[in-house]
Design an enzyme around this catalytic site. Structure first.
Site, mmCIF file in Angstrom:
data_model
loop_
_atom_site.group_PDB
_atom_site.id
_atom_site.type_symbol
_atom_site.label_atom_id
_atom_site.label_comp_id
_atom_site.label_asym_id
_atom_site.label_seq_id
_atom_site.Cartn_x
_atom_site.Cartn_y
_atom_site.Cartn_z
ATOM 1 N N GLY A 1 13.659 -46.666 22.599
ATOM 2 C CA GLY A 1 13.059 -46.832 23.904
ATOM 3 C C GLY A 1 11.717 -46.121 23.996
ATOM 4 C CB CYS A 2 8.863 -46.633 26.273
ATOM 5 S SG CYS A 2 9.748 -46.864 27.826
ATOM 6 C CE1 TYR A 3 9.236 -41.978 31.060
ATOM 7 C CE2 TYR A 3 10.998 -43.517 31.621
ATOM 8 C CZ TYR A 3 9.857 -42.819 31.974
ATOM 9 O OH TYR A 3 9.326 -42.956 33.238
ATOM 10 C CB THR A 4 13.977 -42.432 23.408
ATOM 11 O OG1 THR A 4 13.633 -43.790 23.124
ATOM 12 C CG2 THR A 4 15.042 -42.422 24.459
ATOM 13 C CB CYS B 1 6.939 -40.396 24.365
ATOM 14 S SG CYS B 1 5.367 -39.534 24.610
#
Length: 352
Positions: A150-153, A155
């Site tokens: 995922g995107c948050y993950t 980063c």
């Protein structure tokens, strides 16, 4: 040429896949899957593709698609791929899944956080978590199914990874404050994402319950070979793209009672990222900004030590649609097929 099919090609992540793959010299997109726009020309859905893509959108029939392509990207909501994936499909084609269906190894954790039953848990053990900078060697093996992070993950994990891996921070104190542009919520119409709701506004959401939390905890747990529990709070900010994370953790005392210093922390980042194409460790005193990575596959990271509190502040920024989704998926595809990892991803960040 690698023949590619995209399911969910008209969502934001799917559209970004099309944009990136259109410039990939080793790829031909054979199938633009879209449940909402079947038989409509793709360039009528995304006018930026006028005279670039002339194909029409097709359905999401994975069984038929598997007969025609070498790899399928599924940029779909959670539960879609898990509901249709079969051994027959996986025996014919490689899949890079941009949803969360195969990211979390504990099916009970997945079902608890996502609130749906996992319909094909038998494929979870073989799915490789596609964080390229961490699992590159595993992805290169005869992998059939890649769980694109995922995107948050992406980063959050990359920002803290070196310090967790080297045991320089107390992971039980890790707090992650994250902010995302509105494209992270997808292209579907939602009142909360209307211009008047988002503009001139910033808000926290998913407080104590955001679905990326267990993914971050699981992967950092592997890095530190320990159990990890984090406090993760995302925020929605009025911009199109970008994720910025600011992470806080207490430094772990060394045997002599002292705390790690600037040189030791920077050495840890350089140890894991100095040779990485897409992770840029910034110069001392420079804080990452989303504008510096927009439209690219780069992740910018840095840190600052707070000597007064004995904590380290870690910072990271990426484009949620590129390195946080489509770009990383293409990076995974390149690894799967033995291509140069950066092929098709030499995207210079847009500024301003």
């Amino acid at each position: 040429m690698i023949k590619v099919g995209i399911i969910g090609a008209t969502g934001y992540a799917g559209g970004e896949l099309v944009r990136i793959l259109a410039g990939h010299r080793d790829v031909k997109i054979m199938w633009y899957g879209s449940k909402s726009y079947i038989d409509k020309k793709y360039c009528e859905v995304y006018q930026n593709m006028f005279r670039i893509v002339e194909d029409v959108c097709r359905d999401d029939n994975l069984t038929e698609l598997a007969e025609q392509v070498d790899v399928i990207f599924t940029a779909t909501p959670q539960g879609f791929l898990a509901g249709v994936l079969t051994e027959e499909i996986l025996s014919k084609v490689k899949i890079v899944d941009l949803s969360a269906d195969y990211r979390i190894k504990d099916v009970g954790v997945y079902e608890k956080w996502y609130g749906i039953e996992h319909r094909s848990p038998q494929f979870i053990p073989e799915a490789v978590y596609g964080l390229c900078e961490v699992n590159r060697d595993e992805i290169k093996k005869e992998t059939r199914l890649v769980a694109n992070p995922g995107c948050y993950t992406t980063c959050s994990i990359l920002t803290a990874y070196p310090l967790v891996k080297e045991g320089l921070i107390d992971v039980d104190t890790l707090i992650i404050d994250a902010k995302s542009g509105t494209s992270g919520a997808g292209r579907g119409a939602k009142v909360a994402n209307l211009f008047c709701e988002v503009n001139e506004n910033i808000k926290a959401y998913g407080v104590t319950s955001h679905r990326h939390t267990p993914e971050i905890e699981e992967q950092l747990g592997y890095a530190g070979n320990c159990s990890v529990t984090v406090s993760f709070t995302p925020h929605l900010v009025p911009m199109n793209r970008g994720i910025l994370v600011t992470e806080y953790a207490s430094l772990r005392k060394k045997a002599d009672g002292s705390l790690p210093g600037e040189e030791e922390i920077r050495a840890a980042y350089n140890k894991y990222f100095e040779k990485e194409k897409f992770v840029r460790v910034l110069e001392p005193g420079i804080c990452p900004e989303t504008k510096w990575v927009e439209g690219s596959n780069y992740v910018d990271v840095n840190f600052c030590i707070d000597k007064r509190t004995g904590r380290v502040i870690m910072m990271g920024a990426l484009d949620n649609l590129v390195k946080g989704a489509a770009g990383q998926a293409v990076q995974n595809m390149n690894l799967l097929f033995g291509l140069p990892e950066a092929e098709g991803l030499e995207l210079v960040p847009c500024f301003p």
